[in-house]
Motif scaffolding. Structure first.
Motif, PDB file in Angstrom:
ATOM      1  N   MET A   3      -6.043   6.870   7.244  1.00  0.00           N
ATOM      2  CA  MET A   3      -5.010   6.624   6.372  1.00  0.00           C
ATOM      3  C   MET A   3      -3.522   6.789   6.976  1.00  0.00           C
ATOM      4  N   ARG A  17      10.250   4.909   5.753  1.00  0.00           N
ATOM      5  CA  ARG A  17       8.828   4.685   4.922  1.00  0.00           C
ATOM      6  C   ARG A  17       8.776   6.265   4.063  1.00  0.00           C
ATOM      7  N   SER A  31       0.689  -1.082   0.000  1.00  0.00           N
ATOM      8  CA  SER A  31      -0.013   0.114   0.082  1.00  0.00           C
ATOM      9  C   SER A  31       0.873   1.279  -0.043  1.00  0.00           C
ATOM     10  N   MET A  32       0.356   2.271  -0.356  1.00  0.00           N
ATOM     11  CA  MET A  32       0.939   3.644  -0.445  1.00  0.00           C
ATOM     12  C   MET A  32       0.010   4.778   0.159  1.00  0.00           C
ATOM     13  N   LEU A  33       0.578   5.958   0.786  1.00  0.00           N
ATOM     14  CA  LEU A  33      -0.216   6.684   1.269  1.00  0.00           C
ATOM     15  C   LEU A  33       0.752   7.982   0.833  1.00  0.00           C
ATOM     16  N   ALA A  40       4.650   7.455   1.439  1.00  0.00           N
ATOM     17  CA  ALA A  40       5.131   6.479   2.234  1.00  0.00           C
ATOM     18  C   ALA A  40       4.662   5.186   1.495  1.00  0.00           C
ATOM     19  N   SER A  41       5.526   4.108   1.564  1.00  0.00           N
ATOM     20  CA  SER A  41       5.409   2.850   0.998  1.00  0.00           C
ATOM     21  C   SER A  41       5.641   1.842   1.885  1.00  0.00           C
ATOM     22  N   SER A  42       4.655   0.620   1.984  1.00  0.00           N
ATOM     23  CA  SER A  42       4.811  -0.282   2.892  1.00  0.00           C
ATOM     24  C   SER A  42       5.805  -1.334   2.401  1.00  0.00           C
ATOM     25  N   PHE A  65      -2.279   0.906   7.911  1.00  0.00           N
ATOM     26  CA  PHE A  65      -2.513   0.978   6.591  1.00  0.00           C
ATOM     27  C   PHE A  65      -1.030   0.474   5.532  1.00  0.00           C
ATOM     28  N   LEU A  66       0.087   0.947   6.389  1.00  0.00           N
ATOM     29  CA  LEU A  66       1.230   0.790   5.492  1.00  0.00           C
ATOM     30  C   LEU A  66       2.178  -0.481   6.219  1.00  0.00           C
ATOM     31  N   ASP A  67       1.469  -1.106   7.246  1.00  0.00           N
ATOM     32  CA  ASP A  67       2.367  -2.276   7.456  1.00  0.00           C
ATOM     33  C   ASP A  67       1.856  -3.601   7.028  1.00  0.00           C
ATOM     34  N   LYS A  68       2.501  -4.371   6.255  1.00  0.00           N
ATOM     35  CA  LYS A  68       2.151  -5.183   5.386  1.00  0.00           C
ATOM     36  C   LYS A  68       3.303  -6.463   6.158  1.00  0.00           C
TER      37      LYS A  68
END
Lengths: 1129, 601
Positions: free
Chosen positions: B19, A704, A669-671, A695-697, B24-27
């Protein structure tokens, strides 16, 4: 409650600017929503004499937040008035203004809606006042325009000019506005006024200065662009009748390198790089956004594309920050406006034929060549003279003596292709729809190989209130690829051109021949079963746009797409025979059924707001927004073998003991937050600032966030007063400059995306058979580094745009330097580590280059013509690898271009034993014979030639990346005929040929006609060295050297179209707006020095990375001839 | 409107807040995390299985490495002439096999290092068979290091996962590595049973056998001047296995699917590469790449030097035995000749489909365009096209690309499809341990009854006579015999590749072109033999084994006296002493320039 600490923590981390921006955004909204008494509390002072009503409106709008909403025809805004009020509320001013007229108003917040008093029925009154207007529409040379559209603005009423260019239309009032348009001309709006005869002259639409270009998260007038943006219209794309969008893009934009590497149906999409290769290990493909949503450009029907914008420099692209490192391609699909319903059909039918194919030898040539190769090696003769004599005298009977022309049996010269696309456009003031349904079919050049695609697109816009618009877009696709089950088309084609001609293919009694150990590509392509891949795609997008007051624009959209990939195949073995005897059933593994399913989900949310305002000479626009993107995928597949009953091909019918299955999933995901400020002063001095936070997972929490800012400036020199004297000659001159930063995180290894690159993981799937039963095993295969973060690139761009002599000649030039830093890479580590290396942010490289585009448009007599030439260059230099190197057949090291060919320098052939004895040789001297390639001894362990040819003597042999890409697009129209010619090419590129492509008898295969020109004592300057059976790497002739590196430069006639549009007067009778027929040819003619049989553009091997060319499997590129028609009702 | 706007702004505000939350960003990665993975028995077992997965090194076309490697010696050949190592210049630093062999062995080592170091913190709490699995891992690492030092000499050496500061290391002495191998095995055997419960796993017998094999290498090549010490270690290690396991009754059973199901074969086989015809199958192409063109592909062939090494049934070499008849070389020979080789006149049975319909039975013929085939439906013999002579690919056959012999060992499979055979490939047999014991003792010149008994066991099993009395007490003659036994007993199991290097006989085996069967001198118009061939072979057509004392000692046949009457290939064959070691792969030296190259490359 648990979430709160987490939120607070995050709040601190988000860059402050974003928060300020978001805060402003919401404060603004809240204030607006709650303060409904603006009209009561605001007072104004207006002192205006001898001004029009409109002037008064404008004044109030400028000095307050009121906005006037009214219909021109409903009130007389040109009425001269005097207003003199001091500190009065708005209603007092308006009462004064409209005193004694039939005008009334209502105030809704800041909106002032002005209309006729309701007791005056406007419509009936207007109907009584119908006026008929007549006139002639002509072009700028005075020729009447036939078939021009004249539409009454704001209505569904419209007419078309007749063969003399005449029209007649009824209008409601002198305030009515006619919109006159014709394809290829600038549309004009004319207020009727008191005239009853209205002659209109349309100017041809050269790339007009008013052109609006789609940019990141918005649009912008082309004249105000400060970055490097290339705009491509639908006209240029669709006339190519290319199989897909990427192919159609080729040559249309300088600096955009489009390489088609395969002609396989459904896989013939081109690889696109913008301004050179932008990364070592991360993605090098541009970000493709279709209406703002990431998508697949090759899967949409070209006829649905309104325009394509290519954002090349950092300043234009950086609003897309992280994903934009390799440039951005924005595809805007067509939408409908308020207009009568129109139906368009575009379609073509044609055929594909390979551009180039290797030409294999026949049976006798083959046997003689093998014997020659044997005798060259001091080995025994393989084929007896008796046998060869039999072939010569008796020929092949395909029972006792075989001769198979594999290429002829397998590859069809002509393959059908056709495309049909129907669009419906139309709508009222409140709702409008663009709908398109299309079907594309392409047959392959081998049996059981084809591709079809059905697409449906529905773009709907609805106006809910005056200030709010919503829309829903639907995109549905289903494509299907069929190929033989047991082998890939590339491999079958490879076998067709390399299989030994004396192997049996089809026996004289009709049975399948034994081929090579049972592998018979003729049978494989025709009867081995089918492999079918269907790809249903569903994309939905909904958006809402609100314009509560002038200049303010807010949009929120949510899109969701689901791409499935469903494949299944059933391998159906065939029996092979030779000499009348059953040999084997191939493949020996027997029947096999596999079904696989994969799904990619993508959800994106976008919210943005912008405000623009003109204050005297200053114009500014502020944009801010956020974007989230969440992607996930899962896959599953199952296999069984041992199907006993013919025709029952479901997994259930297979042997259950052989059942296997696999499954996995991924997500990331990205925000992002983004913001842009545009400022221009006097339309001359332009400034744009962009910022994006991403920000990228793919990275751990501490690494990030990335910030990607950019700035660009422009100076429209031609607007300066001092420029006036020469403005007749130079109509437009603009100087642009930009600088910005972009990011990349799209890491992949051999095309497989890495979703968790920071993690040290142990993967399963490494089992072993104890007691004959497969037990599960796992292993770590990569070193990990959890500190990786964004790869960043910066780009400086300077450019100039020029228009000369009434915009007949226009030119645009850009120079850029692009530095890629903190490159995400896995440095090659010694193999004795036993694991692949960790990702690191290390190293830099630079792409610098320039793009030039020149267009000339004019007419000679009745012939309109235009020429566009594009030329660009990009030079790659690896600037810092911390002293490390990647070495294989390609080298990546500091100071040289990425992936340069690396190997030995050849120096002709050894012509005699004496020459061998006194020269340095590669490998073992006893092994070298006259006719072997002689290599140069250029260095040694101490940097000086040491009399031995070994790894110290390797050097750079060439560069596989194309340079000096050029194209020339010519078009002309004469009466109803149109003609276009498109040339495209590459000035410099080096191709390394290896493997099956150029090595005779490589791994038991045959050879090609051009290889018959090999070294013998009497043919000492042959094209190929001493003929030997051994094509493997251990043959000293086959190591990588400049001998096998050829120029891949080429120029090709990419496309020719001749069209004829039927005269309007003819069509009018059958109620058709437009009807055009055309014939088109693609890849008609090529000039190149590459090896015969291999297209210089085509990747000969798909096994190595997509752009490098070496021997092996490939699907030839296609020459295409089509006949098509476009029709509009 | 107020409400709508309020809602929209609320929504956006919420969106931003939600968000922003890190969720949301922790995979989470979909693979197992390597941190703290090896803290359970199940994890250790899975990790060790992953090591076995790497140990089945395939450097040819679905052909296990050990089978492949014997074709780099004078006892066998690859299809292309002048191409195999020792027969031409194929051995260079860019050679793909040389590179893959390097990589694959280091992958084994890396997997072992990662399991062992990953489980070390939890050693106390790991239960069940964990210790056994970890001991297996240590033996497998020793196996990989043995492979490396026996082929490359000095190599980089690590017993822990390699760290970044070791990327520029130099090669470690082969002596150091050998000593590590020996001590590791001593450490590991404590936790291993004499015979593994699960077939395919490392056990104590294999561990000691490997120790003997490795020490024999060090002894033969006099590592560190400690030849005697290493021979002593080798003898002792081998001796410890003797009596713990036993030979199978029937030599042929060792190399067929059916035979391998027998308990005595399991007992003799100390370590093997596992294949399976059950469930998810695992098959190889050893047979497919070896047999007649009439039903296979034929890529690898035995040499005449090997065939002529087999004694006659009286225990005498063919140049010394009255029983040898050049017209019928296969008659009266060591039965292992017929177990290992097929030749002209032999009846071959095979299968192309794995079903009754795929059965094939025919007579091998090196001369004629047709040969006799058996029709299983009518139970009749008929003359059919002989693809070894008369087909487009006939040049690859044992008659043309080979010298008249064909591998029967691992190929003799009448029921399984030749393209999917699943017999296991032994990496160590008890017979080798016996012979290693004998060789070490002979080199130590400690000739006692245990030595003769070890050799006799191997010979007697196949019906060959005991060590003849003239050899008793004679070190040279015993050395000759034990080398001969290793060749004929163990060929195609990958041992001769190292034996040739240990004995330094590359120059003998690869000095001349490869000669073979007596060729047809006259053929009729249709290609049938009229004169020449085996039928017209004369009594003088017996190879000379005494070209030199070294030839004699190592049983290297020489055919110069009648070479014009023989099938010949590899006319450009030559030997260079640099071939005793593989070169360090170019790619590896590109990545770590501190690695020196072996001499001559």
């Amino acid at each position: 409650m648990e979430k709160i600490p987490c939120k607070l923590k995050e709040l601190v981390k988000i860059p402050k600017l974003v928060w300020v921006m978001c805060l402003l955004l919401s404060v603004n909204l809240f204030t607006y929503a709650e303060n409904n008494s603006y009209s009561q509390t605001t007072t104004l002072t207006v002192k205006m004499n001898n001004k029009t009503v409109k002037d008064v409106f404008n004044y109030i709008e400028k000095n307050s937040e009121f906005i006037f909403v009214y219909y021109d025809y409903a009130i007389d805004t040109k009425r001269i008035v005097d207003v003199n009020v001091q500190n009065q509320p708005i209603n007092a001013i308006l009462n004064e203004l409209f005193k004694g007229t039939d005008v009334t108003y209502t105030i809704n917040n800041r909106q002032v809606i002005v209309k006729k008093k309701e007791n005056v029925p406007v419509v009936s009154k207007l109907q009584q006042q119908t006026i008929e207007i007549t006139g002639i529409v002509k072009d700028n040379t005075g020729e009447p325009i036939i078939g021009a559209n004249i539409i009454l603005k704001g209505s569904n009423t419209g007419v078309i000019t007749d063969m003399d260019g005449r029209y007649a239309i009824k209008v409601l009032s002198p305030k009515s506005v006619l919109v006159v348009s014709y394809i290829g001309y600038i549309p004009q709006e004319v207020t009727v006024g008191n005239r009853s005869v209205l002659n209109i002259e349309l100017s041809p639409s050269t790339e007009s200065l008013d052109e609006v270009v789609v940019v990141g998260y918005g649009t912008q007038k082309k004249v105000n662009l400060t970055g490097s943006v290339q705009n491509i219209s639908n006209r240029d794309l669709s006339k190519r009748s290319a199989s897909n969008t990427s192919v159609a893009l080729q040559g249309l934009a300088p600096g955009v390198s489009v390489v088609t590497s395969s002609g396989r149906p459904g896989y013939d999409g081109a690889g696109i790089t913008i301004r050179g290769t932008g990364s070592l290990n991360s993605s090098t493909s541009p970000l493709v956004l279709i209406d703002g949503v990431e998508g697949y450009m090759n899967f949409i029907d070209i006829n649905t594309i309104e325009s394509i914008s290519v954002l090349k420099d950092a300043a234009s692209a950086s609003i897309y920050g992280s994903r934009a490192s390799n440039g951005v391609i924005l595809i805007t699909t067509k939408r409908s406006k308020e207009q009568p319903i129109k139906v368009t059909y575009s379609g073509y039918v044609g055929y594909n034929t390979p551009t180039e194919l290797p030409d294999p030898v026949n049976a006798i040539e083959y046997m003689e060549a093998v014997n020659l190769a044997n005798s060259n090696a001091g080995a025994n003769q393989t084929y007896s003279n008796d046998l060869i004599e039999q072939y010569k005298t008796l020929g092949a009977d395909n029972l006792n003596r075989y001769e198979t022309n594999w290429r002829k049996e397998i590859i069809n010269d002509k393959a059908l292709t056709h495309n049909h696309s129907v669009s419906i456009t139309g709508g009222s003031k409140d709702i409008s729809v663009f709908a398109n349904a299309a079907y594309y079919y392409q047959d392959g050049n081998i049996s059981n190989n084809n591709y079809d695609r059905m697409t449906l697109r529905l773009n709907t816009d609805a106006r809910i209130t005056d200030w709010m618009k919503v829309g829903v877009d639907v995109n549905i696709r289903q494509s299907k690829v069929v190929r033989p089950a047991f082998d890939t088309p590339e491999s079958i084609i490879n076998k067709a051109t390399t299989f030994v001609p004396i192997f049996s293919g089809i026996n004289s009694d009709g049975t399948w021949g034994y081929g090579q150990n049972g592998d018979n590509p003729i049978a494989t392509s025709k009867v081995s079963g089918l492999h079918t891949a269907t790809t249903p795609e569903l994309g939905l997008k909904g958006f809402v746009t609100i314009n509560p007051f002038k200049g303010f624009d807010m949009t929120a959209s949510y899109s969701s797409s689901r791409l499935e990939d469903k494949t299944d195949f059933f391998i159906n073995p065939y029996d092979t025979y030779e000499y009348g005897v059953y040999k084997t059933t191939f493949p020996a593994t027997g029947t096999q059924k596999n079904e696989a399913w994969g799904q990619k989900m993508s959800n994106e949310f976008n919210a943005q707001a912008s405000y623009e305002k003109q204050i005297k000479g200053s114009y500014f626009k502020v944009l801010g927004g956020m974007h989230t993107s969440e992607k996930s995928g899962r896959s599953f597949d199952a296999t069984r073998t041992g199907f006993d009953f013919i025709g029952f091909e479901d997994l259930n019918n297979g042997d259950i003991a052989t059942a296997t299955n696999n499954g996995s999933h991924w997500d990331w995901s990205m925000l992002s937050y983004f913001s842009r400020i545009n400022y221009s002063f006097k339309d001359r001095y332009l400034l744009e600032l962009n910022g994006r936070w991403d920000a990228s997972s793919r990275f751990m929490a501490d690494h990030r966030w990335g910030f990607f800012p950019s700035a660009s400036v422009g100076w429209r020199v031609s607007e300066e007063p001092f420029f006036n004297p020469i403005k007749d000659v130079v109509n437009n001159l603009k100087i642009r400059g930009s600088y910005g930063t972009l990011g990349n995180q799209d890491i992949s290894i051999n095309g497989y995306e890495q979703y968790y690159p920071y993690a040290a993981t142990i993967g399963s799937g490494y089992g072993y058979w104890f007691d004959e039963v497969l037990g599960s095993g796992a292993t770590q295969s990569q070193v990990a580094n959890d500190k990786i973060s964004w790869e960043k690139s910066t780009q400086m761009n300077v450019g100039v745009d020029l228009d000369f002599v009434n915009s007949k000649l226009s030119a645009s030039f850009d120079y850029y330097i692009r530095n890629i830093n903190n490159m995400l890479q896995q440095f090659p580590i010694p193999r004795y580590v036993g694991l692949s290396s960790a990702w690191e942010n290390a190293g830099s490289m630079r792409n610098n280059g320039w793009d030039l585009s020149v267009t000339w448009r004019d007419r000679i007599g009745k012939v309109n013509y235009h020429l566009t030439g594009n030329l660009s260059d990009v030079k790659n230099t690896v600037t810092n690898l911390y002293g490390k190197e990647y070495i294989g057949t390609q080298i990546t090291r500091e100071g040289d271009a990425l992936g340069s060919w690396y190997g030995y320098l050849s120096d002709g052939y050894f012509q005699s034993q004496a020459e061998i004895d006194e020269s340095p040789v590669y490998g073992t001297r006893a092994n070298v014979k006259p006719g072997y390639i002689k290599y140069k001894d250029i260095s040694g362990p101490d940097g000086i030639a040491d009399g031995i040819v070994n790894d110290y003597d390797r050097t750079i042999l060439g560069n596989p990346s194309p340079r000096y890409e050029f194209s020339l697009n010519m078009g002309a129209e004469w009466n109803n005929f149109d003609f276009s010619l498109f040339l495209q090419g590459v000035g410099k590129k080096d191709i390394y040929y290896a493997g099956y492509g150029v090595r005779p008898f490589y791994v038991g295969r045959s050879m090609t006609q051009n290889q018959l020109d090999n070294w013998t004592p009497t043919n000492t300057d042959a094209a190929f060295p001493l003929l030997l059976i051994d094509g493997s790497g251990s043959n000293a002739n086959n190591i990588i050297s400049d001998f096998w590196v050829k120029s891949g430069a080429y120029m090709r006639v990419k496309n020719v179209v001749i069209g004829y549009t039927l005269p309007k007067n003819l069509l009018q009778k059958i109620k058709i707006d437009n009807l055009r027929f055309y014939v088109s040819g693609q890849n008609l003619f090529t000039v190149s020095n590459a090896y015969k049989g291999y297209d210089p553009e085509c990747a000969v091997s798909l096994t190595t990375s997509g752009t490098t060319v070496s021997g092996g499997n490939f699907y030839p590129l296609m020459q295409t001839f089509t006949f098509g028609m476009d029709i509009r009702f | 409107m107020k409400n709508i706007l309020l809602n929209i702004s609320l929504l956006i505000g919420m969106g931003i807040t939600v968000m922003s939350c890190s969720d949301f960003l922790d995979k989470t990665p979909t693979d197992y995390s390597s941190v703290g993975f090896y803290q359970s028995e199940a994890a250790v077992k899975t990790g060790v299985t992953g090591i076995y997965n790497a140990a089945n090194i395939d450097i040819g076309y679905l052909c296990p490495f050990n089978v492949y490697m014997d074709h780099f010696t004078g006892l066998a050949m690859e299809r292309a002439e002048n191409n195999s190592i020792g027969a031409g210049g194929a051995l260079n630093a860019d050679n793909g096999n040389v590179k893959n062999w390097w990589i694959n062995n280091y992958v084994i080592i890396a997997r072992v290092n990662s399991v062992i170091s990953g489980s070390t913190p939890y050693l106390e709490s790991l239960g069940g068979s964990s210790k056994q699995y970890l001991a297996e891992a240590k033996v497998l690492r020793s196996f990989a290091y043995y492979n490396l030092i026996s082929t490359y000499g000095d190599v980089p050496f690590y017993s822990e996962p390699v760290t970044a500061d070791q990327y520029k290391d130099q090669r470690t002495s082969k002596v150091t590595i050998l000593d590590f191998i020996l001590s590791q095995i001593d450490e590991a055997v404590v936790d291993l049973p004499w015979i593994a419960k699960e077939r395919g796993r490392v056990d104590k017998a294999f561990a000691f056998g490997l120790k003997a094999r490795a020490a024999l290498l060090g002894g033969s090549l006099d590592y560190g001047g400690k030849a005697k010490d290493y021979f002593t270690v080798a003898a002792a290690a081998a001796k410890s296995v003797i009596g713990q396991r036993a030979l199978a009754a029937n030599y042929d059973d060792l190399f067929t699917k059916a035979g391998q199901a027998k308990a005595d074969v399991r007992n003799e086989t100390l370590f093997e590469l596992m294949y399976s015809d059950q469930g998810i199958k695992k098959f190889h192409w050893v047979g497919f790449g070896s047999v007649s063109r009439n039903y296979g592909q034929t890529g690898r062939h035995p040499s005449a030097i090997l065939a002529d090494t087999y004694e006659c049934i009286d225990g005498k070499r063919i140049d010394e035995s009255p029983l040898y008849d050049p017209k019928h070389p296969g008659v009266n020979r060591d039965p292992r000749f017929k177990s290992t080789l097929w030749m002209h006149g032999d009846t071959v049975q095979g299968n192309t489909k794995g079903t009754d319909a795929g059965r094939i039975k025919f007579v091998l013929d090196v001369f004629n365009p047709t040969t006799m085939f058996y029709n299983f439906t009518t139970s009749e013999w008929y003359a059919g096209t002989n693809a070894d002579i008369n087909s487009g690919a006939a040049w690859t056959s044992f008659a043309n690309a080979g010298v008249g012999y064909m591998w029967k060992k691992f190929s003799n499979e009448p029921t399984e499809s030749i393209t999917a055979t699943t017999c296991n490939i032994p990496l160590m047999r008890y017979a080798e341990v016996l012979l290693t014991y004998a060789e070490a003792k002979i080199e130590l010149n400690e000739l006692d009854n245990t030595v003769y008994d070890a050799i006799d066991q191997v010979r007697n099993r196949s019906g060959m006579p005991k060590v003849s009395t003239d050899r008793i007490g004679n070190q040279d003659k015993m050395r000759q015999l034990v080398r001969r036994e290793r060749k004929v007993e163990l060929i195609l199991e990958g041992l001769h590749f190292v034996d040739m290097r240990r004995w330094k006989i590359g120059d003998l085996e690869n000095a001349t072109p490869s000669y073979g069967y007596p060729i047809a001198l006259v053929k009729d118009a249709k290609g049938y033999i009229i004169s020449g061939g085996y039928a017209d072979a004369t009594p003088d057509m017996v190879p000379n084994f005494k070209k030199s004392a070294r030839h004699d000692l190592n049983d290297i046949a020489n055919y110069d006296a009648y070479k014009d009457k023989l099938k010949v290939r590899d006319k450009n064959r030559f030997w260079d002493d640099k071939f005793y070691l593989f070169p360090i792969p170019t790619e590896e030296r590109d990545r770590n320039p501190n690695l020196t190259q072996n001499d001559g490359y």
